[in-house]
Design an enzyme around this catalytic site. Structure first.
Site, PDB file in Angstrom:
ATOM      1  N   ALA A 167       0.859  -1.189   0.000  1.00  0.00           N
ATOM      2  CA  ALA A 167       0.000   0.000   0.000  1.00  0.00           C
ATOM      3  C   ALA A 167       0.889   1.232   0.000  1.00  0.00           C
ATOM      4  O   ALA A 167       2.096   1.161   0.238  1.00  0.00           O
ATOM      5  CB  ALA A 167      -0.925   0.018   1.209  1.00  0.00           C
ATOM      6  N   LYS A 168       0.281   2.366  -0.284  1.00  0.00           N
ATOM      7  CA  LYS A 168       1.003   3.641  -0.256  1.00  0.00           C
ATOM      8  C   LYS A 168      -0.028   4.751  -0.175  1.00  0.00           C
ATOM      9  O   LYS A 168      -1.132   4.617  -0.710  1.00  0.00           O
ATOM     10  CB  LYS A 168       1.845   3.813  -1.518  1.00  0.00           C
ATOM     11  CG  LYS A 168       2.838   4.945  -1.429  1.00  0.00           C
ATOM     12  CD  LYS A 168       3.973   4.582  -0.509  1.00  0.00           C
ATOM     13  CE  LYS A 168       5.045   5.655  -0.505  1.00  0.00           C
ATOM     14  NZ  LYS A 168       6.224   5.197   0.252  1.00  0.00           N
ATOM     15  N   GLY A 169       0.331   5.835   0.467  1.00  0.00           N
ATOM     16  CA  GLY A 169      -0.614   6.934   0.551  1.00  0.00           C
ATOM     17  C   GLY A 169       0.080   8.232   0.870  1.00  0.00           C
ATOM     18  O   GLY A 169       1.301   8.286   1.027  1.00  0.00           O
ATOM     19  N   ASP A 226       7.068   8.079   5.874  1.00  0.00           N
ATOM     20  CA  ASP A 226       7.627   8.166   4.530  1.00  0.00           C
ATOM     21  C   ASP A 226       8.142   9.589   4.367  1.00  0.00           C
ATOM     22  O   ASP A 226       8.274  10.332   5.348  1.00  0.00           O
ATOM     23  CB  ASP A 226       6.544   7.816   3.503  1.00  0.00           C
ATOM     24  CG  ASP A 226       7.113   7.490   2.138  1.00  0.00           C
ATOM     25  OD1 ASP A 226       7.439   6.323   1.911  1.00  0.00           O
ATOM     26  OD2 ASP A 226       7.242   8.406   1.315  1.00  0.00           O
TER      27      ASP A 226
END
Length: 433
Positions: free
Chosen positions: A122-124, A163
């Site tokens: 996942a990434k956001g 991040d």
């Protein structure tokens, strides 16, 4: 104001730069295709993996300190969860987009699989310049964003981490906001938290530590001892500084390091522990005394045993690939090598150890943190280091075996390991309904 610097997916460096190179999504799909070509995989599974399971776009209104309201856009891309809950970072950066999040989520799927962790990708993030926010505004942004994505995250669903532009404090706010809404403390909803609220010892340094471990193993594979090996590192944030200092401890000569303003150079080796990392003194590398200076561009072309690009993405390109004089490249950042540069390096026979293996220490120690949160029992720093060493050596061995058996570049070997595991899981579970 607190530092808003961060690192890449689950602790790797920034994968963000898009200066004329292919996008993260294009790169991820191309790499998927290359790996699939080496494996006997149902093409329907490959087609499925070209797309995310879902992308959640939310509006994040924030009251600024002057009383005005500004509205930002946030995303959470969830690529694949066949092997376990989604896992991946949250970034605050002006250039955050839907497609970038999807591409980086795909990378996280491969990174978790190459490490054989029970997670998907996942990434956001939020499209915002964190340098333009006060601490109070950052907290309000984080808490509101947590509320907007609450329904799609959770300790058994999707576990965010720091991040680029986020840090342990960001994760603490996000965990608190989620926990307040759940009515109970849920430390496992995020990783990369401060240890005092369930974070793991050694988490911040883990990506750099894994880069150093893989560098040591790769040097040995090619017959060079880490002691006395010359190393140049672009980027002196968490990843670059921790890798540099550990390699220095092992006897390597770290001859050049840099930050956004350029670098310093000493052919006899720098004292890396006396050079402040970006977290310790933002943009402070050039203020350190050294025999010489070097630009970020020139650093990439130094004649050294190992080049570690650990700053931003897309720095090794068709324009400079022929000039890279290192004997080995180990990727500390995510996506520092464009596909065009990869082709040049392959033709030259220059080995490039990929990001999804080298900087995977971040997500690996995130996994350790998740286990500690579930079991409500903290590990010592010594145990974290021992477990990380074991996991990195096992992953290195798996990738090395594919590299030797198939006679492909290191990047393809890593993707073959990852894709084969994901594909087997899809085949076992089937397509529902």
């Amino acid at each position: 104001m607190a530092s808003k610097t961060g690192s890449g997916p689950d602790g790797a460096a920034d994968a963000g730069s898009s200066t004329g190179a292919e996008s993260a999504l294009e790169t991820a799909r191309r790499q998927l295709g290359r790996a699939a070509a080496h494996l006997d995989i149902d093409p329907n599974i490959v087609e499925r993996l070209r797309h995310p399971k879902g992308v959640h776009e939310v509006t994040v209104p924030v009251e600024r300190d002057d009383g005005t309201v500004e509205v930002f856009t946030g995303y959470r891309a969830q690529h694949d969860s066949v092997r376990g809950p989604y896992k991946g970072g949250l970034r605050y950066h002006p250039d955050v987009t839907r497609d970038e999040c999807v591409g980086l989520a795909m990378w996280m799927t491969w990174k978790c699989a190459v490490m054989d962790l029970p997670f998907g990708g996942a990434k956001g993030g939020v499209a915002v310049d964190p340098k333009g926010l006060s601490d109070d505004e950052t907290e309000r942004l984080t808490r509101r964003f947590a509320g907007e994505i609450r329904d799609v995250i959770g300790p058994t669903v999707d576990i965010p981490a720091p991040d680029m532009g986020t840090d342990p404090q960001t994760m603490a706010w996000l965990m608190d906001a989620y926990s307040m809404q759940e009515g109970e403390t849920v430390p496992g909803v995020v990783t990369g938290k401060p240890p005092v609220i369930g974070g793991s010892e050694g988490r911040d340094a883990a990506p750099g530590r894994s880069v150093a471990i893989v560098t040591r193993e790769a040097l040995g594979y090619y017959g060079t001892d880490v002691e006395g090996a010359s190393v140049a590192i672009q980027g002196y944030g968490s990843v670059g500084a921790n890798a540099a200092r550990l390699l220095d401890d092992w006897g390597a000569d770290v001859v050049a390091v840099s930050d956004v303003n350029g670098g310093i150079y000493d052919p006899n080796g720098l004292d890396t522990r006396s050079i402040p990392s970006h977290d310790e003194e933002p943009e402070g590398v050039r203020r350190h005394d050294a025999p010489g200076t070097v630009s970020n561009e020139a650093l990439l072309e130094l004649d050294v045993d190992v080049l570690i690009p650990a700053a931003v993405g897309n720095v090794l390109t068709a324009a400079n690939a022929d000039a890279v004089a290192a004997d080995l490249v180990v990727e500390g950042a995510n996506g520092p090598t464009t596909s065009a540069a990869d082709a040049v390096f392959e033709e030259r026979g220059l080995p490039v150890v990929p990001d999804i293996l080298a900087n995977a220490g971040g997500v690996t120690v995130s996994y350790f943190e998740w286990l500690q949160d579930i079991n409500r029992r903290a590990w010592s720093l010594e145990r974290v280091h021992e477990e990380l060493e074991a996991e990195m050596l096992a992953a290195w061995a798996d990738v090395r075996d594919e590299f030797e058996a198939r006679e492909v570049p290191w990047r393809d070997a890593a993707y073959i390991v990852a894709l084969s595991r994901v594909a087997r899981a899809h085949d076992a579970r089937g397509l529902w309904p």
